[in-house]
Motif scaffolding. Structure first.
Motif, PDB file in Angstrom:
ATOM      1  N   UNK A 197      -2.469   6.374  -5.217  1.00  0.00           N
ATOM      2  CA  UNK A 197      -2.327   5.461  -4.090  1.00  0.00           C
ATOM      3  C   UNK A 197      -2.882   4.104  -4.516  1.00  0.00           C
ATOM      4  N   UNK A 198      -2.163   3.035  -4.185  1.00  0.00           N
ATOM      5  CA  UNK A 198      -2.613   1.682  -4.511  1.00  0.00           C
ATOM      6  C   UNK A 198      -2.633   0.841  -3.243  1.00  0.00           C
ATOM      7  N   UNK A 199      -3.616  -0.071  -3.190  1.00  0.00           N
ATOM      8  CA  UNK A 199      -3.662  -1.146  -2.185  1.00  0.00           C
ATOM      9  C   UNK A 199      -3.676  -2.446  -2.968  1.00  0.00           C
TER      10      UNK A 199
ATOM     11  N   UNK B 214       0.864  -1.185   0.000  1.00  0.00           N
ATOM     12  CA  UNK B 214       0.000   0.000   0.000  1.00  0.00           C
ATOM     13  C   UNK B 214       0.897   1.230   0.000  1.00  0.00           C
ATOM     14  N   UNK B 215       0.504   2.223  -0.776  1.00  0.00           N
ATOM     15  CA  UNK B 215       1.270   3.464  -0.819  1.00  0.00           C
ATOM     16  C   UNK B 215       1.182   4.104  -2.189  1.00  0.00           C
ATOM     17  N   UNK B 216       1.981   5.133  -2.361  1.00  0.00           N
ATOM     18  CA  UNK B 216       1.961   5.890  -3.613  1.00  0.00           C
ATOM     19  C   UNK B 216       2.857   5.229  -4.653  1.00  0.00           C
ATOM     20  N   UNK B 217       2.335   5.186  -5.892  1.00  0.00           N
ATOM     21  CA  UNK B 217       3.065   4.638  -7.039  1.00  0.00           C
ATOM     22  C   UNK B 217       2.719   5.482  -8.269  1.00  0.00           C
ATOM     23  N   UNK B 218       3.577   5.459  -9.283  1.00  0.00           N
ATOM     24  CA  UNK B 218       3.204   6.105 -10.547  1.00  0.00           C
ATOM     25  C   UNK B 218       2.054   5.324 -11.197  1.00  0.00           C
TER      26      UNK B 218
ATOM     27  N   UNK C  48      -6.432   4.904  -6.049  1.00  0.00           N
ATOM     28  CA  UNK C  48      -7.153   6.111  -5.668  1.00  0.00           C
ATOM     29  C   UNK C  48      -6.340   7.337  -6.072  1.00  0.00           C
ATOM     30  N   UNK C  49      -7.015   8.437  -6.420  1.00  0.00           N
ATOM     31  CA  UNK C  49      -6.272   9.685  -6.622  1.00  0.00           C
ATOM     32  C   UNK C  49      -5.585  10.081  -5.313  1.00  0.00           C
ATOM     33  N   UNK C  50      -4.376  10.639  -5.399  1.00  0.00           N
ATOM     34  CA  UNK C  50      -3.669  11.036  -4.177  1.00  0.00           C
ATOM     35  C   UNK C  50      -4.437  12.096  -3.408  1.00  0.00           C
TER      36      UNK C  50
END
Length: 180
Positions: free
Chosen positions: A65-67, A43-47, A85-87
């Protein structure tokens, strides 16, 4: 886990849960005599990958953001799901963490003021990638179903994108549509 077909509908996964109500997957599995669970692998921010960026109305490579989860039935992997999800919505929230979210992410989104009112799903079938085959315990001749879902709010803005991969021989997707 048996190879019998599991009939699933999307509707319970789209509505926020009430306080104390189990998450939709746990409830669906229990209703069929099983135990549903999930493991969050990242989980966290990714391109944003190209396909996700297109569904979120973002540019390729823009941070999202991805889970990433492995969905389980009775302890066995039955689905791989990446939810994006959008950041602007998810940064700094439990959506960006690996902890379980009581009532599910849709419930948390609603608590944050983001309620889905429309969903678009695209379903395709294909042979799995090597990592998918290994994670789902599939043979080389077993295809998967890919379900891509984008959830939009009342202003038609994308608030969530789900990219799901399921063994085709274990799934049947059911759609019921009320007309009028």
């Amino acid at each position: 886990m048996s190879d019998s077909t599991w009939v699933s509908t999307s509707v319970p996964y789209l509505k926020p849960r009430t306080k104390g109500e189990p998450d939709a997957w746990g409830e669906e599995a229990a209703a069929r005599g099983g135990k549903g669970g999930q493991r969050i692998t990242h989980a966290g921010e990714v391109p944003a990958p190209d396909d996700v960026a297109g569904l979120l109305g973002a540019t390729a490579g823009e941070m999202v953001v991805v889970r990433r989860r492995i969905i389980e039935l009775d302890g066995e992997p039955c689905e791989l799901t990446d939810t994006y999800y959008p950041v602007a919505i998810a940064r700094g929230t439990r959506l960006a963490g690996t902890g379980k979210i009581r009532g599910g992410a849709v419930t948390l989104l609603a608590e944050l003021g983001h309620v889905g009112v429309r969903v678009r799903e695209d379903v395709t079938a294909r042979m799995p990638e090597a990592e998918e085959r290994e994670a789902l315990g599939l043979g080389t001749d077993q295809p998967v179903i890919r379900l891509n879902r984008v959830t939009l709010d009342r202003d038609d803005r994308p608030i969530q994108v789900d990219m799901m991969v399921m063994p085709a021989h274990r799934q049947q997707l059911r759609y019921e549509i009320r007309i009028g």
